[in-house]
Scaffold this motif. Structure first.
Motif, mmCIF file in Angstrom:
data_model
loop_
_atom_site.group_PDB
_atom_site.id
_atom_site.type_symbol
_atom_site.label_atom_id
_atom_site.label_comp_id
_atom_site.label_asym_id
_atom_site.label_seq_id
_atom_site.Cartn_x
_atom_site.Cartn_y
_atom_site.Cartn_z
ATOM 1 N N ASN A 124 7.330 -6.374 -8.117
ATOM 2 C CA ASN A 124 7.649 -6.119 -9.526
ATOM 3 C C ASN A 124 6.505 -5.402 -10.238
ATOM 4 O OD1 ASN A 124 10.244 -7.189 -9.533
ATOM 5 N ND2 ASN A 124 9.557 -9.244 -10.083
ATOM 6 N N ASP A 125 5.285 -5.811 -9.925
ATOM 7 C CA ASP A 125 4.120 -5.188 -10.558
ATOM 8 C C ASP A 125 3.984 -3.730 -10.133
ATOM 9 O OD1 ASP A 125 3.554 -7.569 -11.800
ATOM 10 O OD2 ASP A 125 1.979 -8.161 -10.383
ATOM 11 N N VAL A 126 4.215 -3.460 -8.842
ATOM 12 C CA VAL A 126 4.138 -2.079 -8.365
ATOM 13 C C VAL A 126 5.214 -1.231 -9.030
ATOM 14 C CG1 VAL A 126 4.358 -0.571 -6.357
ATOM 15 C CG2 VAL A 126 3.124 -2.729 -6.155
ATOM 16 N N ALA A 127 6.427 -1.778 -9.153
ATOM 17 C CA ALA A 127 7.511 -1.046 -9.797
ATOM 18 C C ALA A 127 7.164 -0.719 -11.243
ATOM 19 C CB ALA A 127 8.801 -1.852 -9.731
ATOM 20 N N ALA A 128 6.568 -1.686 -11.943
ATOM 21 C CA ALA A 128 6.178 -1.454 -13.336
ATOM 22 C C ALA A 128 5.152 -0.322 -13.427
ATOM 23 C CB ALA A 128 5.618 -2.735 -13.937
ATOM 24 N N GLU A 129 4.201 -0.304 -12.512
ATOM 25 C CA GLU A 129 3.190 0.757 -12.498
ATOM 26 C C GLU A 129 3.831 2.119 -12.255
ATOM 27 O OE1 GLU A 129 0.313 -0.272 -9.563
ATOM 28 O OE2 GLU A 129 -0.180 -2.208 -10.494
ATOM 29 N N LEU A 130 4.771 2.181 -11.322
ATOM 30 C CA LEU A 130 5.437 3.447 -11.028
ATOM 31 C C LEU A 130 6.228 3.945 -12.229
ATOM 32 C CD1 LEU A 130 6.723 2.759 -7.388
ATOM 33 C CD2 LEU A 130 4.840 4.254 -8.062
ATOM 34 N N LEU A 131 6.915 3.034 -12.891
ATOM 35 C CA LEU A 131 7.701 3.433 -14.064
ATOM 36 C C LEU A 131 6.810 3.980 -15.168
ATOM 37 C CD1 LEU A 131 10.250 0.473 -14.191
ATOM 38 C CD2 LEU A 131 10.718 2.834 -13.513
ATOM 39 N N GLU A 132 5.634 3.401 -15.302
ATOM 40 C CA GLU A 132 4.711 3.871 -16.337
ATOM 41 C C GLU A 132 4.202 5.280 -16.059
ATOM 42 O OE1 GLU A 132 3.923 2.491 -19.298
ATOM 43 O OE2 GLU A 132 5.560 1.140 -18.741
ATOM 44 N N THR A 133 4.201 5.686 -14.796
ATOM 45 C CA THR A 133 3.752 7.039 -14.451
ATOM 46 C C THR A 133 4.888 8.055 -14.517
ATOM 47 O OG1 THR A 133 4.181 6.760 -12.065
ATOM 48 C CG2 THR A 133 2.011 6.076 -12.901
ATOM 49 N N GLY A 134 6.074 7.612 -14.908
ATOM 50 C CA GLY A 134 7.213 8.520 -15.014
ATOM 51 C C GLY A 134 8.030 8.637 -13.748
ATOM 52 N N THR A 135 7.704 7.833 -12.733
ATOM 53 C CA THR A 135 8.475 7.838 -11.488
ATOM 54 C C THR A 135 9.871 7.277 -11.731
ATOM 55 O OG1 THR A 135 6.475 7.523 -10.174
ATOM 56 C CG2 THR A 135 8.572 6.960 -9.123
ATOM 57 N N ASP A 150 0.833 -1.206 0.000
ATOM 58 C CA ASP A 150 0.000 0.000 0.000
ATOM 59 C C ASP A 150 0.866 1.254 0.000
ATOM 60 O OD1 ASP A 150 -2.265 -1.549 0.038
ATOM 61 O OD2 ASP A 150 -2.587 -1.364 2.208
ATOM 62 N N TRP A 151 1.944 1.223 0.790
ATOM 63 C CA TRP A 151 2.854 2.375 0.858
ATOM 64 C C TRP A 151 3.419 2.671 -0.532
ATOM 65 C CZ3 TRP A 151 7.700 4.053 -0.205
ATOM 66 C CH2 TRP A 151 8.197 5.155 0.502
ATOM 67 N N LEU A 152 3.815 1.654 -1.239
ATOM 68 C CA LEU A 152 4.374 1.841 -2.575
ATOM 69 C C LEU A 152 3.337 2.401 -3.541
ATOM 70 C CD1 LEU A 152 6.497 -1.431 -2.816
ATOM 71 C CD2 LEU A 152 7.378 0.906 -2.624
ATOM 72 N N ALA A 203 12.508 1.999 1.767
ATOM 73 C CA ALA A 203 12.036 2.807 0.655
ATOM 74 C C ALA A 203 11.801 4.227 1.134
ATOM 75 C CB ALA A 203 10.750 2.226 0.060
ATOM 76 N N LEU A 204 12.089 5.179 0.286
ATOM 77 C CA LEU A 204 11.779 6.566 0.580
ATOM 78 C C LEU A 204 11.380 7.285 -0.693
ATOM 79 C CD1 LEU A 204 15.095 8.550 1.228
ATOM 80 C CD2 LEU A 204 15.124 6.139 0.656
ATOM 81 N N ASP A 205 10.346 8.122 -0.568
ATOM 82 C CA ASP A 205 9.939 8.933 -1.704
ATOM 83 C C ASP A 205 10.281 10.386 -1.401
ATOM 84 O OD1 ASP A 205 7.953 9.757 0.056
ATOM 85 O OD2 ASP A 205 6.310 8.800 -1.037
ATOM 86 N N ARG A 206 9.462 11.320 -1.861
ATOM 87 C CA ARG A 206 9.779 12.732 -1.695
ATOM 88 C C ARG A 206 9.867 13.149 -0.220
ATOM 89 N NH1 ARG A 206 8.301 16.335 -5.589
ATOM 90 N NH2 ARG A 206 6.578 14.954 -6.209
ATOM 91 N N SER A 207 9.020 12.563 0.628
ATOM 92 C CA SER A 207 8.977 13.040 2.009
ATOM 93 C C SER A 207 8.779 11.941 3.046
ATOM 94 C CB SER A 207 7.839 14.056 2.165
ATOM 95 O OG SER A 207 6.585 13.463 1.845
ATOM 96 N N ARG A 208 8.577 10.690 2.609
ATOM 97 C CA ARG A 208 8.250 9.623 3.552
ATOM 98 C C ARG A 208 9.314 8.534 3.538
ATOM 99 N NH1 ARG A 208 3.350 6.730 1.858
ATOM 100 N NH2 ARG A 208 4.526 6.731 -0.092
ATOM 101 N N VAL A 209 9.325 7.785 4.633
ATOM 102 C CA VAL A 209 10.261 6.673 4.803
ATOM 103 C C VAL A 209 9.492 5.423 5.193
ATOM 104 C CG1 VAL A 209 12.046 5.766 6.343
ATOM 105 C CG2 VAL A 209 12.243 8.080 5.441
ATOM 106 N N CYS A 210 9.940 4.286 4.671
ATOM 107 C CA CYS A 210 9.347 3.003 5.037
ATOM 108 C C CYS A 210 10.490 2.012 5.235
ATOM 109 C CB CYS A 210 8.412 2.533 3.928
ATOM 110 S SG CYS A 210 7.468 1.064 4.323
#
Length: 271
Positions: free
Chosen positions: A158-169, A137-139, A214-221
């Motif tokens: 892997n599926d979540v990573a593919a989705e993120l890449l498709e959004t330009g992440t 969920d975090w991803l 994992a970390l994005d713009r402002s969060r850590v997991c």
């Protein structure tokens, strides 16, 4: 060798922790002076038990009796405050146990904020997938580019990573050699994407990984894995100090890793 408390101090600790009613009496007196009858009404104990507790507190000079009422002394207040802090810390330790016991090498400098029960998701016999589901969920909630470390590979991630890449992440991803081997045998499409997709930079760590992060713009997991590589607990935070610590951890692991393409090239030349 570290010395423990002397016998008298140890006996005082035993007295205070001997029943929950004793701390409950201290808590009531922390609110203000009270008579034994008042304490019987507010604490689940008989009058005889209350009298014995007050006698024990008086002997230790944690309370004094004035005009028929008992009140805490300065030392009694300090005992109450310190014991309350200890109970809070023990509760935190119990909640954070699955995380703390499976963190490996980074446990020594872990920010205290990540041990806050409010930050934790732990798996249990009743809900063995609680932590991995929360990680997924975090991803899915990622905001901005992602940096991640993982000691495992799964179709879900892997599926979540593919989705993120498709959004330009953009993703920076650190794996170890066991993940690389599993990916080559079971997830060849995902491995190929890791090499060829312009929005992902994958690195292979020099030694086996023992955490997920994992970390994005402002969060850590932060994910802790057991010996079978099951996620046992997950800690989340958006505190600035935690974020900075996580960046340092990620950079440290990255410095000990090689680009995936270079590792694959060496493997190919050795065949």
């Amino acid at each position: 060798m570290t010395e423990g408390p002397d016998d008298t101090a140890f006996e005082d600790c035993q007295f205070l922790t001997g029943s929950p009613q004793r701390f409950a009496v201290l808590a009531q007196l922390r609110e203000g002076p009270a008579r034994p009858t008042d304490l019987c009404d507010s604490v689940d104990a008989t009058r005889t038990t209350i009298q014995r507790i007050l006698a024990g507190f008086s002997e230790r000079q944690w309370v004094v009796k004035r005009d028929g009422e008992y009140q805490l002394t300065v030392t009694g207040q300090r005992v109450f405050d310190q014991y309350g802090a200890l109970v809070d810390e023990i509760e935190r330790a119990r909640a954070a146990g699955p995380l703390a016991a499976n963190l490996g090498s980074i446990a020594g400098d872990l920010p205290a904020d990540l041990l806050d029960p409010a930050c934790l998701t732990t798996s249990s016999e009743q809900n063995p997938l609680a932590a991995v589901n929360r990680f997924t969920d975090w991803l899915h909630e990622v905001d901005g580019d992602v940096r991640a470390i993982s000691p495992i590979v799964t179709s879900v991630f892997n599926d979540v990573a593919a989705e993120l890449l498709e959004t330009g992440t953009h993703i920076e991803f650190i794996i170890d050699h066991s993940v690389l081997e599993r990916s080559a045998s079971d997830f060849s499409e995902a491995l190929e994407r890791s090499v060829e997709h312009e929005n992902i930079d994958t690195y292979v760590h020099e030694s086996p990984l023992d955490i997920g992060l994992a970390l994005d713009r402002s969060r850590v997991c932060l994910a802790a894995y057991d010996d079978r590589n099951n996620i046992r607990a997950l800690a989340e935070s958006d505190a600035e100090a935690v974020y900075q610590w996580t960046e340092t951890v990620f950079d440290r692991y990255k410095a000990r890793s090689q680009p995936l393409a270079a590792v694959l090239s060496v493997q190919e030349s050795n065949r």
